[in-house]
Scaffold this motif. Structure first.
Motif, PDB file in Angstrom:
ATOM      1  N   MET A   1       0.829  -1.206   0.000  1.00 12.47           N
ATOM      2  CA  MET A   1       0.000   0.000   0.000  1.00 12.47           C
ATOM      3  C   MET A   1       0.866   1.260   0.000  1.00 12.47           C
ATOM      4  O   MET A   1       1.954   1.270   0.566  1.00 12.47           O
ATOM      5  CB  MET A   1      -0.895   0.020   1.245  1.00 12.47           C
ATOM      6  CG  MET A   1      -1.871  -1.134   1.351  1.00 12.47           C
ATOM      7  SD  MET A   1      -3.129  -1.105   0.054  1.00 12.47           S
ATOM      8  CE  MET A   1      -4.143   0.261   0.610  1.00 12.47           C
ATOM      9  N   ILE A   2       0.385   2.304  -0.645  1.00 17.03           N
ATOM     10  CA  ILE A   2       1.036   3.611  -0.615  1.00 17.03           C
ATOM     11  C   ILE A   2       0.348   4.444   0.468  1.00 17.03           C
ATOM     12  O   ILE A   2      -0.827   4.785   0.358  1.00 17.03           O
ATOM     13  CB  ILE A   2       0.930   4.316  -1.979  1.00 17.03           C
ATOM     14  CG1 ILE A   2       1.775   3.574  -3.017  1.00 17.03           C
ATOM     15  CG2 ILE A   2       1.403   5.765  -1.867  1.00 17.03           C
ATOM     16  CD1 ILE A   2       1.747   4.200  -4.385  1.00 17.03           C
ATOM     17  N   ASN A   3       1.087   4.745   1.516  1.00 19.86           N
ATOM     18  CA  ASN A   3       0.563   5.535   2.624  1.00 19.86           C
ATOM     19  C   ASN A   3       0.700   7.019   2.299  1.00 19.86           C
ATOM     20  O   ASN A   3       1.795   7.487   1.959  1.00 19.86           O
ATOM     21  CB  ASN A   3       1.326   5.222   3.911  1.00 19.86           C
ATOM     22  CG  ASN A   3       1.200   3.769   4.314  1.00 19.86           C
ATOM     23  OD1 ASN A   3       0.146   3.153   4.150  1.00 19.86           O
ATOM     24  ND2 ASN A   3       2.266   3.202   4.840  1.00 19.86           N
ATOM     25  N   TYR A   4      -0.400   7.767   2.414  1.00 17.35           N
ATOM     26  CA  TYR A   4      -0.345   9.177   2.018  1.00 17.35           C
ATOM     27  C   TYR A   4      -0.942  10.095   3.075  1.00 17.35           C
ATOM     28  O   TYR A   4      -1.776   9.686   3.897  1.00 17.35           O
ATOM     29  CB  TYR A   4      -1.077   9.386   0.689  1.00 17.35           C
ATOM     30  CG  TYR A   4      -2.593   9.283   0.768  1.00 17.35           C
ATOM     31  CD1 TYR A   4      -3.387  10.417   0.993  1.00 17.35           C
ATOM     32  CD2 TYR A   4      -3.243   8.062   0.633  1.00 17.35           C
ATOM     33  CE1 TYR A   4      -4.761  10.330   1.067  1.00 17.35           C
ATOM     34  CE2 TYR A   4      -4.605   7.963   0.708  1.00 17.35           C
ATOM     35  CZ  TYR A   4      -5.375   9.097   0.924  1.00 17.35           C
ATOM     36  OH  TYR A   4      -6.749   9.002   1.020  1.00 17.35           O
ATOM     37  N   ILE A   5      -0.485  11.340   3.058  1.00 11.30           N
ATOM     38  CA  ILE A   5      -1.100  12.402   3.854  1.00 11.30           C
ATOM     39  C   ILE A   5      -1.494  13.534   2.909  1.00 11.30           C
ATOM     40  O   ILE A   5      -0.945  13.664   1.809  1.00 11.30           O
ATOM     41  CB  ILE A   5      -0.170  12.939   4.958  1.00 11.30           C
ATOM     42  CG1 ILE A   5       1.110  13.557   4.357  1.00 11.30           C
ATOM     43  CG2 ILE A   5       0.186  11.837   5.954  1.00 11.30           C
ATOM     44  CD1 ILE A   5       1.996  14.252   5.393  1.00 11.30           C
ATOM     45  N   ILE A   6      -2.459  14.332   3.340  1.00 13.78           N
ATOM     46  CA  ILE A   6      -2.906  15.498   2.580  1.00 13.78           C
ATOM     47  C   ILE A   6      -2.506  16.736   3.368  1.00 13.78           C
ATOM     48  O   ILE A   6      -2.860  16.863   4.549  1.00 13.78           O
ATOM     49  CB  ILE A   6      -4.426  15.483   2.357  1.00 13.78           C
ATOM     50  CG1 ILE A   6      -4.851  14.194   1.644  1.00 13.78           C
ATOM     51  CG2 ILE A   6      -4.862  16.703   1.548  1.00 13.78           C
ATOM     52  CD1 ILE A   6      -6.356  13.986   1.575  1.00 13.78           C
ATOM     53  N   VAL A   7      -1.767  17.637   2.733  1.00 11.21           N
ATOM     54  CA  VAL A   7      -1.312  18.861   3.400  1.00 11.21           C
ATOM     55  C   VAL A   7      -1.906  20.046   2.658  1.00 11.21           C
ATOM     56  O   VAL A   7      -1.454  20.427   1.575  1.00 11.21           O
ATOM     57  CB  VAL A   7       0.227  18.952   3.415  1.00 11.21           C
ATOM     58  CG1 VAL A   7       0.678  20.160   4.248  1.00 11.21           C
ATOM     59  CG2 VAL A   7       0.852  17.664   3.951  1.00 11.21           C
ATOM     60  N   ASP A   8      -2.943  20.634   3.239  1.00 12.90           N
ATOM     61  CA  ASP A   8      -3.680  21.726   2.587  1.00 12.90           C
ATOM     62  C   ASP A   8      -4.470  22.455   3.656  1.00 12.90           C
ATOM     63  O   ASP A   8      -4.993  21.815   4.587  1.00 12.90           O
ATOM     64  CB  ASP A   8      -4.621  21.155   1.519  1.00 12.90           C
ATOM     65  CG  ASP A   8      -5.079  22.193   0.508  1.00 12.90           C
ATOM     66  OD1 ASP A   8      -5.632  23.238   0.935  1.00 12.90           O
ATOM     67  OD2 ASP A   8      -4.899  21.960  -0.699  1.00 12.90           O
ATOM     68  N   ASP A   9      -4.571  23.771   3.558  1.00 12.06           N
ATOM     69  CA  ASP A   9      -5.310  24.529   4.577  1.00 12.06           C
ATOM     70  C   ASP A   9      -6.800  24.662   4.250  1.00 12.06           C
ATOM     71  O   ASP A   9      -7.544  25.261   5.014  1.00 12.06           O
ATOM     72  CB  ASP A   9      -4.697  25.918   4.767  1.00 12.06           C
ATOM     73  CG  ASP A   9      -4.724  26.771   3.509  1.00 12.06           C
ATOM     74  OD1 ASP A   9      -4.791  26.195   2.402  1.00 12.06           O
ATOM     75  OD2 ASP A   9      -4.675  28.010   3.624  1.00 12.06           O
ATOM     76  N   GLU A  10      -7.237  24.073   3.134  1.00  9.44           N
ATOM     77  CA  GLU A  10      -8.644  24.142   2.751  1.00  9.44           C
ATOM     78  C   GLU A  10      -9.324  22.788   2.957  1.00  9.44           C
ATOM     79  O   GLU A  10      -8.887  21.778   2.403  1.00  9.44           O
ATOM     80  CB  GLU A  10      -8.788  24.571   1.291  1.00  9.44           C
ATOM     81  CG  GLU A  10      -8.248  25.962   0.997  1.00  9.44           C
ATOM     82  CD  GLU A  10      -8.413  26.339  -0.462  1.00  9.44           C
ATOM     83  OE1 GLU A  10      -8.729  25.434  -1.270  1.00  9.44           O
ATOM     84  OE2 GLU A  10      -8.229  27.517  -0.792  1.00  9.44           O
ATOM     85  N   HIS A  11     -10.406  22.771   3.719  1.00  4.42           N
ATOM     86  CA  HIS A  11     -11.101  21.519   4.017  1.00  4.42           C
ATOM     87  C   HIS A  11     -11.681  20.884   2.758  1.00  4.42           C
ATOM     88  O   HIS A  11     -11.661  19.651   2.616  1.00  4.42           O
ATOM     89  CB  HIS A  11     -12.222  21.775   5.033  1.00  4.42           C
ATOM     90  CG  HIS A  11     -11.719  22.024   6.417  1.00  4.42           C
ATOM     91  ND1 HIS A  11     -11.578  21.032   7.363  1.00  4.42           N
ATOM     92  CD2 HIS A  11     -11.296  23.178   7.019  1.00  4.42           C
ATOM     93  CE1 HIS A  11     -11.111  21.538   8.474  1.00  4.42           C
ATOM     94  NE2 HIS A  11     -10.930  22.844   8.306  1.00  4.42           N
ATOM     95  N   ILE A  12     -12.179  21.704   1.833  1.00  2.00           N
ATOM     96  CA  ILE A  12     -12.783  21.135   0.625  1.00  2.00           C
ATOM     97  C   ILE A  12     -11.748  20.414  -0.221  1.00  2.00           C
ATOM     98  O   ILE A  12     -12.041  19.393  -0.859  1.00  2.00           O
ATOM     99  CB  ILE A  12     -13.505  22.236  -0.198  1.00  2.00           C
ATOM    100  CG1 ILE A  12     -14.312  21.584  -1.330  1.00  2.00           C
ATOM    101  CG2 ILE A  12     -12.513  23.255  -0.747  1.00  2.00           C
ATOM    102  CD1 ILE A  12     -15.234  22.553  -2.036  1.00  2.00           C
ATOM    103  N   ALA A  13     -10.507  20.910  -0.209  1.00  2.00           N
ATOM    104  CA  ALA A  13      -9.439  20.242  -0.957  1.00  2.00           C
ATOM    105  C   ALA A  13      -9.174  18.859  -0.373  1.00  2.00           C
ATOM    106  O   ALA A  13      -8.963  17.888  -1.115  1.00  2.00           O
ATOM    107  CB  ALA A  13      -8.165  21.089  -0.925  1.00  2.00           C
TER     108      ALA A  13
END
Length: 230
Positions: A1-13
């Protein structure tokens, strides 16, 4: 599996990216991060293979955060600002997605991940070789197909027709592009308009291949591909 995180200040993104990831195999969500400081903490505490990174964030901008990392994982930039693309590629990012981006464009970015340099299993947008499935876009839907069910693929202009054991799916993809998402040990192009599955061949007679009730022609320039079958 590719483990990922999301780094963004917008909740919709976050919602859009995670929704896209949930539709693909072999992508495992780790954490939502709303600034670079949270992302650094997440990287310290988790085994992360991929970051979806926004650029315009508070406290620390996206590329400033990326430059601060000694051994960064793979990075796909997601931003509304196209002017930073060159800098991104100089930092060896996987891809640069301009918001708003479609699911089709998103999976093309995932396909660019060089899994040989990650801890993850093989995974792609269109192809997931670890579980032998692919996603294809037909009409306005993404359809998952088990590779073992594909009998052959036929080119029809700029489209392809995928014939499976129990279905027929038309996609807007050139056969020269589609062959690249199929495993080379199982699928062979035997004609300018046909890709066949080795496992479904019933017999070969002269310049014809018999697969179930179908007869596939063998093109002269593709005859050498038959040597790979045997």
């Amino acid at each position: 599996m590719i483990n990922y995180i999301i780094v963004d200040d917008e909740h919709i993104a976050h919602d859009i990216i995670k929704g896209y990831c949930d539709a693909l195999p072999n992508l495992s969500f780790i954490q939502h991060c709303y600034d670079a400081i949270e992302a650094m903490e997440s990287l310290r505490n988790n085994n992360v293979d991929l970051i979806f990174l926004d650029l315009n964030m508070p406290k620390l901008k996206g590329f400033e955060f990326l430059k601060a990392l000694q051994n960064p994982p793979k990075v796909i930039v997601t931003t509304a600002y196209q002017e930073h693309a060159l800098e991104g590629y100089e930092l060896n990012i996987v891809d640069y997605l301009l918001k708003p981006f479609s699911f089709e464009r998103f999976i093309k970015a995932i396909n660019k991940i060089d899994v040989s340099n990650t801890k993850a299993s093989v995974a792609s947008t269109l192809t997931s070789k670890s579980d032998e499935r692919i996603f294809v876009k037909s009409s306005k839907k993404m359809i998952q197909i088990n590779l073992k069910d594909i009998l052959f693929v036929e080119a029809i202009g700029n489209y392809c027709k995928i014939i499976t054991v129990d279905d027929e799916i038309q996609i807007r993809e050139k056969i020269s592009d589609f062959i690249n998402v199929l495993p080379t040990d199982k699928f062979f192009q035997v004609h300018k308009s046909f890709i066949i599955s080795k496992n479904h061949i019933n017999s070969i007679e002269g310049n014809r291949i018999f697969i179930n009730d179908f007869i596939i022609p063998i093109g002269k320039v593709y005859k050498t591909n038959l040597n790979k079958i045997f």
